[in-house]
Write a protein that holds these residues in place. Structure first.
Motif, PDB file in Angstrom:
ATOM      1  N   LEU A   1       0.827  -1.219   0.000  1.00 40.61           N
ATOM      2  CA  LEU A   1       0.000   0.000   0.000  1.00 40.61           C
ATOM      3  C   LEU A   1       0.856   1.261   0.000  1.00 40.61           C
ATOM      4  CD1 LEU A   1      -2.838  -1.181   2.388  1.00 40.61           C
ATOM      5  CD2 LEU A   1      -2.933  -0.912  -0.106  1.00 40.61           C
ATOM      6  N   ALA A   2       1.998   1.228   0.696  1.00 43.53           N
ATOM      7  CA  ALA A   2       2.909   2.377   0.681  1.00 43.53           C
ATOM      8  C   ALA A   2       3.419   2.614  -0.736  1.00 43.53           C
ATOM      9  CB  ALA A   2       4.070   2.153   1.640  1.00 43.53           C
ATOM     10  N   ASN A   3       3.749   1.541  -1.435  1.00 44.04           N
ATOM     11  CA  ASN A   3       4.194   1.674  -2.820  1.00 44.04           C
ATOM     12  C   ASN A   3       3.076   2.232  -3.695  1.00 44.04           C
ATOM     13  OD1 ASN A   3       6.192   1.075  -5.008  1.00 44.04           O
ATOM     14  ND2 ASN A   3       4.474  -0.171  -5.703  1.00 44.04           N
ATOM     15  N   HIS A   4       1.855   1.796  -3.450  1.00 38.82           N
ATOM     16  CA  HIS A   4       0.713   2.292  -4.220  1.00 38.82           C
ATOM     17  C   HIS A   4       0.540   3.803  -4.017  1.00 38.82           C
ATOM     18  CE1 HIS A   4      -3.200   2.352  -6.152  1.00 38.82           C
ATOM     19  NE2 HIS A   4      -3.663   3.008  -5.103  1.00 38.82           N
ATOM     20  N   ILE A   5       0.714   4.251  -2.787  1.00 42.70           N
ATOM     21  CA  ILE A   5       0.615   5.689  -2.494  1.00 42.70           C
ATOM     22  C   ILE A   5       1.736   6.439  -3.195  1.00 42.70           C
ATOM     23  CG2 ILE A   5       0.813   7.417  -0.658  1.00 42.70           C
ATOM     24  CD1 ILE A   5      -0.574   5.260   1.168  1.00 42.70           C
ATOM     25  N   GLY A   6       2.961   5.914  -3.049  1.00 37.83           N
ATOM     26  CA  GLY A   6       4.092   6.466  -3.784  1.00 37.83           C
ATOM     27  C   GLY A   6       4.549   7.846  -3.352  1.00 37.83           C
ATOM     28  N   ASP A   7       4.222   8.254  -2.147  1.00 36.28           N
ATOM     29  CA  ASP A   7       4.594   9.588  -1.668  1.00 36.28           C
ATOM     30  C   ASP A   7       5.251   9.430  -0.294  1.00 36.28           C
ATOM     31  OD1 ASP A   7       4.537  12.164  -0.392  1.00 36.28           O
ATOM     32  OD2 ASP A   7       2.915  12.781  -1.730  1.00 36.28           O
ATOM     33  N   VAL A   8       6.570   9.656  -0.241  1.00 39.27           N
ATOM     34  CA  VAL A   8       7.309   9.427   1.005  1.00 39.27           C
ATOM     35  C   VAL A   8       6.851  10.361   2.126  1.00 39.27           C
ATOM     36  CG1 VAL A   8       9.328  10.913   0.601  1.00 39.27           C
ATOM     37  CG2 VAL A   8       9.579   8.799   1.906  1.00 39.27           C
ATOM     38  N   GLU A   9       6.399  11.553   1.805  1.00 45.57           N
ATOM     39  CA  GLU A   9       5.938  12.478   2.847  1.00 45.57           C
ATOM     40  C   GLU A   9       4.620  12.003   3.461  1.00 45.57           C
ATOM     41  OE1 GLU A   9       7.772  14.726   4.317  1.00 45.57           O
ATOM     42  OE2 GLU A   9       9.342  14.099   2.937  1.00 45.57           O
ATOM     43  N   VAL A  10       3.736  11.465   2.648  1.00 46.54           N
ATOM     44  CA  VAL A  10       2.488  10.899   3.171  1.00 46.54           C
ATOM     45  C   VAL A  10       2.812   9.681   4.028  1.00 46.54           C
ATOM     46  CG1 VAL A  10       0.337   9.728   2.546  1.00 46.54           C
ATOM     47  CG2 VAL A  10       1.025  11.804   1.334  1.00 46.54           C
ATOM     48  N   LEU A  11       3.744   8.866   3.566  1.00 43.30           N
ATOM     49  CA  LEU A  11       4.166   7.707   4.346  1.00 43.30           C
ATOM     50  C   LEU A  11       4.773   8.143   5.673  1.00 43.30           C
ATOM     51  CD1 LEU A  11       4.566   4.672   4.629  1.00 43.30           C
ATOM     52  CD2 LEU A  11       6.712   4.923   3.344  1.00 43.30           C
ATOM     53  N   ARG A  12       5.610   9.168   5.648  1.00 43.01           N
ATOM     54  CA  ARG A  12       6.224   9.693   6.877  1.00 43.01           C
ATOM     55  C   ARG A  12       5.141  10.163   7.859  1.00 43.01           C
ATOM     56  NH1 ARG A  12      11.162  11.068   6.563  1.00 43.01           N
ATOM     57  NH2 ARG A  12      11.007  11.919   4.455  1.00 43.01           N
ATOM     58  N   GLU A  13       4.152  10.877   7.345  1.00 42.41           N
ATOM     59  CA  GLU A  13       3.057  11.362   8.179  1.00 42.41           C
ATOM     60  C   GLU A  13       2.265  10.194   8.777  1.00 42.41           C
ATOM     61  OE1 GLU A  13      -0.813  14.356   7.846  1.00 42.41           O
ATOM     62  OE2 GLU A  13       0.599  14.245   6.172  1.00 42.41           O
ATOM     63  N   ALA A  14       2.029   9.154   7.977  1.00 43.31           N
ATOM     64  CA  ALA A  14       1.298   7.981   8.449  1.00 43.31           C
ATOM     65  C   ALA A  14       2.083   7.243   9.535  1.00 43.31           C
ATOM     66  CB  ALA A  14       0.998   7.042   7.280  1.00 43.31           C
ATOM     67  N   VAL A  15       3.397   7.117   9.358  1.00 46.52           N
ATOM     68  CA  VAL A  15       4.242   6.458  10.362  1.00 46.52           C
ATOM     69  C   VAL A  15       4.196   7.234  11.671  1.00 46.52           C
ATOM     70  CG1 VAL A  15       6.640   5.922  10.979  1.00 46.52           C
ATOM     71  CG2 VAL A  15       5.756   5.282   8.724  1.00 46.52           C
ATOM     72  N   LEU A  16       4.326   8.548  11.605  1.00 46.50           N
ATOM     73  CA  LEU A  16       4.273   9.369  12.818  1.00 46.50           C
ATOM     74  C   LEU A  16       2.919   9.249  13.513  1.00 46.50           C
ATOM     75  CD1 LEU A  16       6.179  12.571  11.646  1.00 46.50           C
ATOM     76  CD2 LEU A  16       6.962  10.849  13.285  1.00 46.50           C
ATOM     77  N   LEU A  17       1.846   9.270  12.743  1.00 39.82           N
ATOM     78  CA  LEU A  17       0.506   9.136  13.324  1.00 39.82           C
ATOM     79  C   LEU A  17       0.342   7.771  13.999  1.00 39.82           C
ATOM     80  CD1 LEU A  17      -2.359  10.230  13.760  1.00 39.82           C
ATOM     81  CD2 LEU A  17      -2.938   9.334  11.490  1.00 39.82           C
ATOM     82  N   ALA A  18       0.791   6.722  13.339  1.00 37.25           N
ATOM     83  CA  ALA A  18       0.681   5.377  13.910  1.00 37.25           C
ATOM     84  C   ALA A  18       1.499   5.259  15.197  1.00 37.25           C
ATOM     85  CB  ALA A  18       1.134   4.336  12.892  1.00 37.25           C
ATOM     86  N   LYS A  19       2.703   5.830  15.197  1.00 31.94           N
ATOM     87  CA  LYS A  19       3.539   5.775  16.395  1.00 31.94           C
ATOM     88  C   LYS A  19       2.909   6.560  17.531  1.00 31.94           C
ATOM     89  CE  LYS A  19       8.033   5.273  16.000  1.00 31.94           C
ATOM     90  NZ  LYS A  19       9.451   5.546  15.678  1.00 31.94           N
ATOM     91  N   ARG A  20       2.305   7.706  17.222  1.00 31.85           N
ATOM     92  CA  ARG A  20       1.618   8.490  18.247  1.00 31.85           C
ATOM     93  C   ARG A  20       0.488   7.677  18.879  1.00 31.85           C
ATOM     94  NH1 ARG A  20       0.761  13.059  14.771  1.00 31.85           N
ATOM     95  NH2 ARG A  20       2.860  13.819  14.563  1.00 31.85           N
ATOM     96  N   ARG A  21      -0.254   6.984  18.045  1.00 35.93           N
ATOM     97  CA  ARG A  21      -1.387   6.196  18.536  1.00 35.93           C
ATOM     98  C   ARG A  21      -0.921   5.018  19.395  1.00 35.93           C
ATOM     99  NH1 ARG A  21      -5.886   6.308  13.686  1.00 35.93           N
ATOM    100  NH2 ARG A  21      -6.251   8.549  13.838  1.00 35.93           N
ATOM    101  N   LEU A  22       0.314   4.589  19.187  1.00 38.85           N
ATOM    102  CA  LEU A  22       0.884   3.522  20.017  1.00 38.85           C
ATOM    103  C   LEU A  22       1.574   4.077  21.252  1.00 38.85           C
ATOM    104  CD1 LEU A  22       2.531   1.209  17.346  1.00 38.85           C
ATOM    105  CD2 LEU A  22       0.469   0.759  18.676  1.00 38.85           C
TER     106      LEU A  22
END
Length: 69
Positions: free
Chosen positions: A42-63
């Motif tokens: 899915l990250a490859n499908h999105i293809g945008d490293v900044e969106v991926l970075r934002e998603a990783v930060l959000l997921a880590k915050r939620r954890l």
């Protein structure tokens, strides 16, 4: 592109069930591997490293694993 955090699925429960059902019958190791592979596909499908970075930060915050916030 900005990270979308609201559901884009017409039936979010069906999407959730699909992911949960994909894990049925798998070992913990297979389940973790499925999750990792799914994330990378899915990250490859999105293809945008900044969106991926934002998603990783959000997921880590939620954890509770984000030292910045």
């Amino acid at each position: 592109m900005t990270l979308s955090t609201q559901s884009n699925f017409p039936d979010p429960d069906a999407a959730y069930r699909l992911v949960v059902e994909a894990h049925r019958g798998l070992s913990d190791e297979q389940s973790a591997s499925l999750d990792t592979t799914l994330v990378l596909i899915l990250a490859n499908h999105i293809g945008d490293v900044e969106v991926l970075r934002e998603a990783v930060l959000l997921a880590k915050r939620r954890l509770g694993n984000d030292p910045s916030g």
